[in-house]
Structures are given as structure tokens and as C-alpha cells.
Design an enzyme around this catalytic site. Sequence first.
Site, PDB file in Angstrom:
ATOM      1  N   HIS A  44       0.837  -1.200   0.000  1.00 14.47           N
ATOM      2  CA  HIS A  44       0.000   0.000   0.000  1.00 14.47           C
ATOM      3  C   HIS A  44       0.868   1.244   0.000  1.00 14.47           C
ATOM      4  CE1 HIS A  44      -3.341  -2.557   1.830  1.00 14.47           C
ATOM      5  NE2 HIS A  44      -3.684  -2.250   0.604  1.00 14.47           N
ATOM      6  N   HIS A  61     -11.195  -9.865   3.486  1.00 15.67           N
ATOM      7  CA  HIS A  61      -9.769  -9.557   3.315  1.00 15.67           C
ATOM      8  C   HIS A  61      -9.129 -10.574   2.357  1.00 15.67           C
ATOM      9  CE1 HIS A  61      -5.536  -8.978   4.176  1.00 15.67           C
ATOM     10  NE2 HIS A  61      -5.857  -7.814   4.703  1.00 15.67           N
ATOM     11  N   GLU A  93      -6.288 -11.947   2.225  1.00 16.63           N
ATOM     12  CA  GLU A  93      -5.575 -13.048   2.904  1.00 16.63           C
ATOM     13  C   GLU A  93      -6.564 -14.156   3.288  1.00 16.63           C
ATOM     14  OE1 GLU A  93      -3.284 -12.003   6.471  1.00 16.63           O
ATOM     15  OE2 GLU A  93      -3.814 -13.948   7.301  1.00 16.63           O
ATOM     16  N   CYS A 147       0.988 -13.068  13.205  1.00 13.35           N
ATOM     17  CA  CYS A 147       2.340 -12.581  12.941  1.00 13.35           C
ATOM     18  C   CYS A 147       2.581 -11.344  13.817  1.00 13.35           C
ATOM     19  CB  CYS A 147       2.456 -12.215  11.463  1.00 13.35           C
ATOM     20  SG  CYS A 147       3.798 -11.099  11.122  1.00 13.35           S
TER      21      CYS A 147
HETATM   22 FE1  F3S Z   1       4.352  -9.005   7.018  1.00 16.62          FE
HETATM   23 FE2  F3S Z   1       3.985 -11.505   6.495  1.00 16.62          FE
HETATM   24 FE3  F3S Z   1       3.548 -10.574   8.874  1.00 16.62          FE
HETATM   25  S1  F3S Z   1       3.540  -9.833   5.141  1.00 16.62           S
HETATM   26  S2  F3S Z   1       2.900  -8.477   8.587  1.00 16.62           S
HETATM   27  S3  F3S Z   1       5.524 -10.676   7.877  1.00 16.62           S
HETATM   28  S4  F3S Z   1       2.270 -11.998   7.775  1.00 16.62           S
END
Ligand code: F3S
Length: 276
Positions: free
Chosen positions: A36, A120, A122, A186
Site C-alpha cells: 500500500h 480480506h 488473505e 504474525c
Molecule cells: Fe508481514 Fe507476512 Fe507478517 S507480510 S505483517 S511478515 S504476515
Amino acid sequence: MEIELAKSYGFCFGVKRAIKIAEEHPGASTLGPLIHNNMEIARLKKDFNVSLANSLEEVKEGQATVIRTHGIPKNDLKKLKEKGGEVIDATCPFVTKPQQIVEEMSEEGYDIVIFGDVNHPEIKGVMSYATGPVHAVLSVEELSRLHLRERVAVVAQTTRKIEEYNKIVNYLVPRHKEVRVFNTICNATFENQDAARELARRADVMVVIGGKQSSNTKQLYTICKQYCPDTYHIESKEELEPAWFAGKKLCGITAGASTPEWIIEEIIGKIREFKV
Ligand code: F3S
């Protein structure tokens, strides 16, 4: 005035990796914007001739195409391959993981619950790997309306908060014979948020750098503004105003997960030029 960068800011591992992959494939197109950040997309176009296809229909026959970090639905991948061009997969490994889990658990007969936003990209991708019942929910309330079988497997969208995920899991465990829980969150986004909060507490002025559409940048802005009222969200050095820094002692800088280092450096350079 002192300028201090947050301890953690900018690109996450997945985005760095995707950009490197795109740079290694000059002339390719990306299916949807890779990140983005319009300026970074323009740089990839200018320096590497990496173009943008907004949809599968826009991908030309035989065109090499990069899949972005969010991944794509299984069926779209099939259609993309049918176009005959090279398919370069830059799906973040932290997104590939829940896709694999969903596929495996689904094949083993588990009902799949995904804690995430059904709209989303994902989640659309992750859901597509299920071969049986699959549901994406954002709250316990939504979850309580589902009719799930005895064996349930649950994963989370990578950017969700663990505290919220726990609520979903705690609802499921006493109600089902078997619940397989996978922590697919994550931490990259939260590391940037924690560091921004810590810095905003001390700074007199905060500059949050990132795309105006980027939701994680907007979140950083909201967090910083809470602790430092003089917080500004900008995308480029042109938006800086010298008056923001007059009389300030500490200027804190942070950046969203899609903000390249070169933009951050340009902005710091410009702030220094103000000589406040
Ligand atoms: Fe980035 Fe992958 Fe985490 S794109 S925010 S490292 S899930």
C-alpha cells in the site's frame, strides 16, 4: 531538535521479501498492488518495469506475474497458471502456513474456523484451501451462530490480536470434543505498534510515515496521537511543514509496514533542513 526513530518500524519481513522477489523479475506484473505505497509501486515500475494488474482479467496471456504477500485463492492461482506466464509466488510464508493448515485439517475432516475478515484477500485465500466446511468469523457472537461438528480446527488472520483470538478459542474448547488450535498470528505489526507507543510517550512531535490507505499506518497514527497530540501522518516529504517542529525538543519517527527506507530517509533529511 533531536530526531529519533522507533525501535521497530517500516517493512515487515514478508514485504521486504516480496519487493526483493519483484526486483528479481523485471518486466513482471503484480496481481494487485504489492504494497500500500504508491511511491514504491512507481519506483518498481521505473527501475524494474514491474507493472500492476488490478485483476486476473488484466493479466495478459504469457505475462509473468508476482503474487503478493496476502496470497490468492486456489482457483485464481489455477486461472493465473492457465494464462501461460511464469507465476512468481511472493505470498508471505506466514500466510502460506495457515493455507497449508486449513488444507490439511480440512482433508482430515475438521470443520475450519478462521478468526478473520471474510472480505480480506488473505482470508479469501486461506478459506479457499478448505475442502470441507469453513467459516470466517470476527467475534464470539458470530461464532455462536454456527453449527459446527465435533472436531474443529482454528486459525487466525496474521494481523489479529492474540487476546481476541483467545476469546474465540475459549468459546470453542468447552463446546467441542476436539479443537485443534494454531497460532498463525504474525507479530510484525505489533512490534511496530509497541515501539511507536514507547516513542510517542517521550516525543513532543511524532511523524508517522506511510500510505494514506494503509490500515496499519493509520493504526500507528491513532496510537501515537493518544500519547503525543502533535502527531502527523504523511506520505511524502512535500507534506512536511516547518511550523510542526518549532520549539520541539524530540521528534519521533515511525513508519507503516509498507513504507520503504528511502522515503523515511528523505523525510528525515527534509526535517533536518528546517534547522529547528
Ligand atoms: Fe508481514 Fe507476512 Fe507478517 S507480510 S505483517 S511478515 S504476515
